[in-house]
Design a protein around this motif. Sequence first.
Motif, PDB file in Angstrom:
ATOM      1  N   ILE A 128       0.836  -1.198   0.000  1.00 42.93           N
ATOM      2  CA  ILE A 128       0.000   0.000   0.000  1.00 42.93           C
ATOM      3  C   ILE A 128       0.872   1.249   0.000  1.00 42.93           C
ATOM      4  CG2 ILE A 128      -1.617   1.352   1.415  1.00 42.93           C
ATOM      5  CD1 ILE A 128      -2.862  -1.379   2.243  1.00 42.93           C
ATOM      6  N   PHE A 187       2.282   2.133  -3.489  1.00 40.20           N
ATOM      7  CA  PHE A 187       1.331   2.707  -4.445  1.00 40.20           C
ATOM      8  C   PHE A 187       0.660   3.983  -3.949  1.00 40.20           C
ATOM      9  CE2 PHE A 187       1.566  -1.637  -6.038  1.00 40.20           C
ATOM     10  CZ  PHE A 187       1.655  -1.401  -7.399  1.00 40.20           C
ATOM     11  N   VAL A 239      -0.305   6.613  -6.780  1.00 42.99           N
ATOM     12  CA  VAL A 239      -1.712   6.477  -7.171  1.00 42.99           C
ATOM     13  C   VAL A 239      -2.621   7.320  -6.285  1.00 42.99           C
ATOM     14  CG1 VAL A 239      -3.605   4.824  -7.457  1.00 42.99           C
ATOM     15  CG2 VAL A 239      -1.281   4.161  -8.042  1.00 42.99           C
ATOM     16  N   ALA A 244      -5.479   3.635  -3.683  1.00 42.34           N
ATOM     17  CA  ALA A 244      -4.695   2.399  -3.760  1.00 42.34           C
ATOM     18  C   ALA A 244      -4.963   1.502  -2.561  1.00 42.34           C
ATOM     19  CB  ALA A 244      -3.213   2.723  -3.841  1.00 42.34           C
ATOM     20  N   ILE A 301      -6.118  -2.352  -3.203  1.00 41.02           N
ATOM     21  CA  ILE A 301      -5.240  -3.444  -2.764  1.00 41.02           C
ATOM     22  C   ILE A 301      -5.938  -4.322  -1.739  1.00 41.02           C
ATOM     23  CG2 ILE A 301      -3.111  -3.958  -1.507  1.00 41.02           C
ATOM     24  CD1 ILE A 301      -1.878  -1.536  -2.995  1.00 41.02           C
TER      25      ILE A 301
END
Length: 91
Positions: free
Chosen positions: A45, A48, A52, A56, A60
């Motif tokens: 996590i 990203f 992102v 994210a 996830i």
Amino acid sequence: MGLSMASIFPAALSLAQGRMRITGQVTGWFFVGASAGGMLLPWLIGQFFESVGPRATMVILSIDMAAAMTVLAVLTFQSARPVYRRLIGDR
């Protein structure tokens, strides 16, 4: 979140005990899996999150839950008869 997750681990061990013989080695693999997930998911996590964004996290975790449900379904349908039925005999 920690409080709600605390009941899942013992419930998984109890479910597994109904399906197979739980030894020290099997319990060790449960702890390896739980520890790996506890380390891998926050790291993933974090990787990203910056590129992102906060979305994210939910993506996830959703993928992780879908994978866990798939593994549970496969193990449930592929396992032999539960151990407790073998212990009490076929009635």
